[in-house]
Design an enzyme around this catalytic site. Structure first.
Site, PDB file in Angstrom:
ATOM      1  N   TYR A 115       0.888  -1.157   0.000  1.00 28.36           N
ATOM      2  CA  TYR A 115       0.000   0.000   0.000  1.00 28.36           C
ATOM      3  C   TYR A 115       0.926   1.206   0.000  1.00 28.36           C
ATOM      4  O   TYR A 115       1.639   1.445   0.978  1.00 28.36           O
ATOM      5  CB  TYR A 115      -0.883  -0.015   1.251  1.00 28.36           C
ATOM      6  CG  TYR A 115      -1.843   1.146   1.313  1.00 28.36           C
ATOM      7  CD1 TYR A 115      -3.200   0.976   1.046  1.00 28.36           C
ATOM      8  CD2 TYR A 115      -1.393   2.420   1.633  1.00 28.36           C
ATOM      9  CE1 TYR A 115      -4.076   2.050   1.097  1.00 28.36           C
ATOM     10  CE2 TYR A 115      -2.263   3.501   1.679  1.00 28.36           C
ATOM     11  CZ  TYR A 115      -3.594   3.305   1.408  1.00 28.36           C
ATOM     12  OH  TYR A 115      -4.448   4.374   1.456  1.00 28.36           O
ATOM     13  N   THR A 142      11.109   1.264   3.333  1.00 23.22           N
ATOM     14  CA  THR A 142      11.145   2.669   2.929  1.00 23.22           C
ATOM     15  C   THR A 142      11.983   3.563   3.842  1.00 23.22           C
ATOM     16  O   THR A 142      12.156   3.262   5.032  1.00 23.22           O
ATOM     17  CB  THR A 142       9.682   3.207   2.907  1.00 23.22           C
ATOM     18  OG1 THR A 142       9.685   4.614   2.748  1.00 23.22           O
ATOM     19  CG2 THR A 142       8.948   2.894   4.193  1.00 23.22           C
ATOM     20  N   TYR A 185       1.763   5.442   6.765  1.00 26.16           N
ATOM     21  CA  TYR A 185       2.443   4.588   5.785  1.00 26.16           C
ATOM     22  C   TYR A 185       3.772   4.081   6.345  1.00 26.16           C
ATOM     23  O   TYR A 185       4.040   2.873   6.325  1.00 26.16           O
ATOM     24  CB  TYR A 185       2.671   5.382   4.488  1.00 26.16           C
ATOM     25  CG  TYR A 185       3.652   4.731   3.527  1.00 26.16           C
ATOM     26  CD1 TYR A 185       3.293   3.615   2.785  1.00 26.16           C
ATOM     27  CD2 TYR A 185       4.947   5.246   3.370  1.00 26.16           C
ATOM     28  CE1 TYR A 185       4.199   3.011   1.913  1.00 26.16           C
ATOM     29  CE2 TYR A 185       5.851   4.656   2.501  1.00 26.16           C
ATOM     30  CZ  TYR A 185       5.479   3.542   1.777  1.00 26.16           C
ATOM     31  OH  TYR A 185       6.376   2.948   0.919  1.00 26.16           O
TER      32      TYR A 185
END
Ligand SMILES: NC(=O)c1ccc[n+]([C@@H]2O[C@H](COP(=O)([O-])OP(=O)(O)OC[C@H]3O[C@@H](n4cnc5c(N)ncnc54)[C@H](OP(=O)(O)O)[C@@H]3O)[C@@H](O)[C@H]2O)c1
Length: 305
Positions: free
Chosen positions: A63, A103, A127
């Site tokens: 996502y 990330t 996120y």
């Protein structure tokens, strides 16, 4: 023949990996899009894993809607954390190994210098937190794994900053771009080529090789610097390739405060890549060179571009 299960083949990294992995003669690659493997469906994940019985799972699916995640917390966690845990559990049952992507947004960006893998994490967005939860699930399960933290991903395929700048540059004379977030744009091609090298050098039986690795193009810039480079390279190449001309005359640097977004982003996303270089001999090209390589793939006759 050994098997790789590759998720998210409709995404930037998944698409680039699917192309690159065909070079591996000793593996059969089973690529799955969302229809074939929906990561919000735990039973489907288990079913696909048990059917395919991969030796290696590569999971670039995620996502990735950073701003929308602030209001879709449950969905972000379902895909970036719960699904990752199930994939890792199933891989462990099969004695398979896992390459997973994470990330720069696991860091809060307050460090004044480049981040190393041992620095404290402290995500400032949903996120980032959901991606960190996925990392932690893998570590807890303890199967042979590589968690590759990358940043600012773009390529000729899919939606990304480079494509947006090119589109807006064709439409507008002035763009205002954030100039106080620092990081490294990383091309899908560079990531895919590095993963191919990693698969060749990684020995999953050596548990000390498992862990987190930064995987980003060399050098650093800001979103503003990246936009300027896209403008310059596009204008130089558009004459040669006959691409649509840019209307763009000026890119103005602005601050993060002048461009408010639902999700906070780290001001410092600079990641050192010495660990992956030392452990596996993998080095990625400088980001402007990677940009040139991606630009050469642009095709304005296809609907995709
Ligand atoms: N993009 C970046 O700037 C960036 C920066 C740092 C780290 N990363 C990480 O790098 C990895 C690759 O990113 P990317 O840029 O290639 O992402 P992307 O282009 O947004 O692709 C994401 C992929 O995940 C798939 N996906 C989303 N929800 C799914 C679901 N419920 N079930 C199955 N598949 C689903 C998407 O399928 P659909 O096409 O059907 O939606 C797509 O194939 C991710 O782990 C991401 O977190 C990305």
């Amino acid at each position: 023949m050994k098997k790789i299960l590759l998720t998210g083949v409709s995404g930037q990294v998944g698409h680039a990996l699917l192309r690159q992995l065909t070079e591996l003669n000793e593996y059969k690659v089973v690529g799955c899009d969302r229809q074939q493997l929906d990561l919000t469906q735990p039973e489907q994940i288990k079913h696909v894993m048990r059917e395919v019985k991969p030796d290696l799972v590569i999971n670039p699916a995620a996502y990735t809607a950073v701003d929308i995640a602030e209001s879709e917390r449950e969905l972000a966690y379902a895909i970036n954390a719960t699904a990752v845990q199930i994939l890792a559990e199933e891989a462990a049952r099969l004695h398979a190994s896992l390459i997973h992507f994470s990330t720069d947004y696991v860091y809060d960006g307050t460090k004044p210098s480049c981040y190393v893998e041992t620095d404290a994490v402290n995500p400032v967005s949903v996120y980032g937190a959901s991606k960190l939860a996925g990392e932690e699930a893998i570590r807890n399960i303890g199967l042979p794994h590589l968690i590759l933290r990358t940043s600012w991903v773009y390529g000729s395929y899919g939606k990304n900053f480079m494509k947006t700048i090119i589109r807006l540059g064709q439409e507008r004379e002035v763009l205002r771009i954030v100039a106080d977030q620092h990081g490294a744009p990383t091309s899908d091609i560079s990531i895919a080529q590095s993963v191919l090298q990693l698969i060749n050098y990684w020995q999953p039986v050596h548990s000390e090789q498992s862990g987190v690795y930064h995987l980003v193009n060399a050098g650093e810039t800001t979103w503003y610097g990246f936009a300027k480079a896209i403008e310059t390279q596009y204008k130089a190449l558009s004459r040669e390739y006959g691409w649509p001309a840019m209307a763009l005359k000026e890119i103005q640097p602005i601050s993060t405060e002048e461009y408010p977004t639902p999700a906070r982003r780290p001001v410092n996303s600079r990641l050192l890549t010495a660990k992956v270089a030392k452990q596996f001999g993998v080095t990625l090209p400088e980001w402007p060179q990677a940009l040139t390589q991606v630009m050469a793939e642009l095709d304005f006759t296809s609907a995709e571009t």
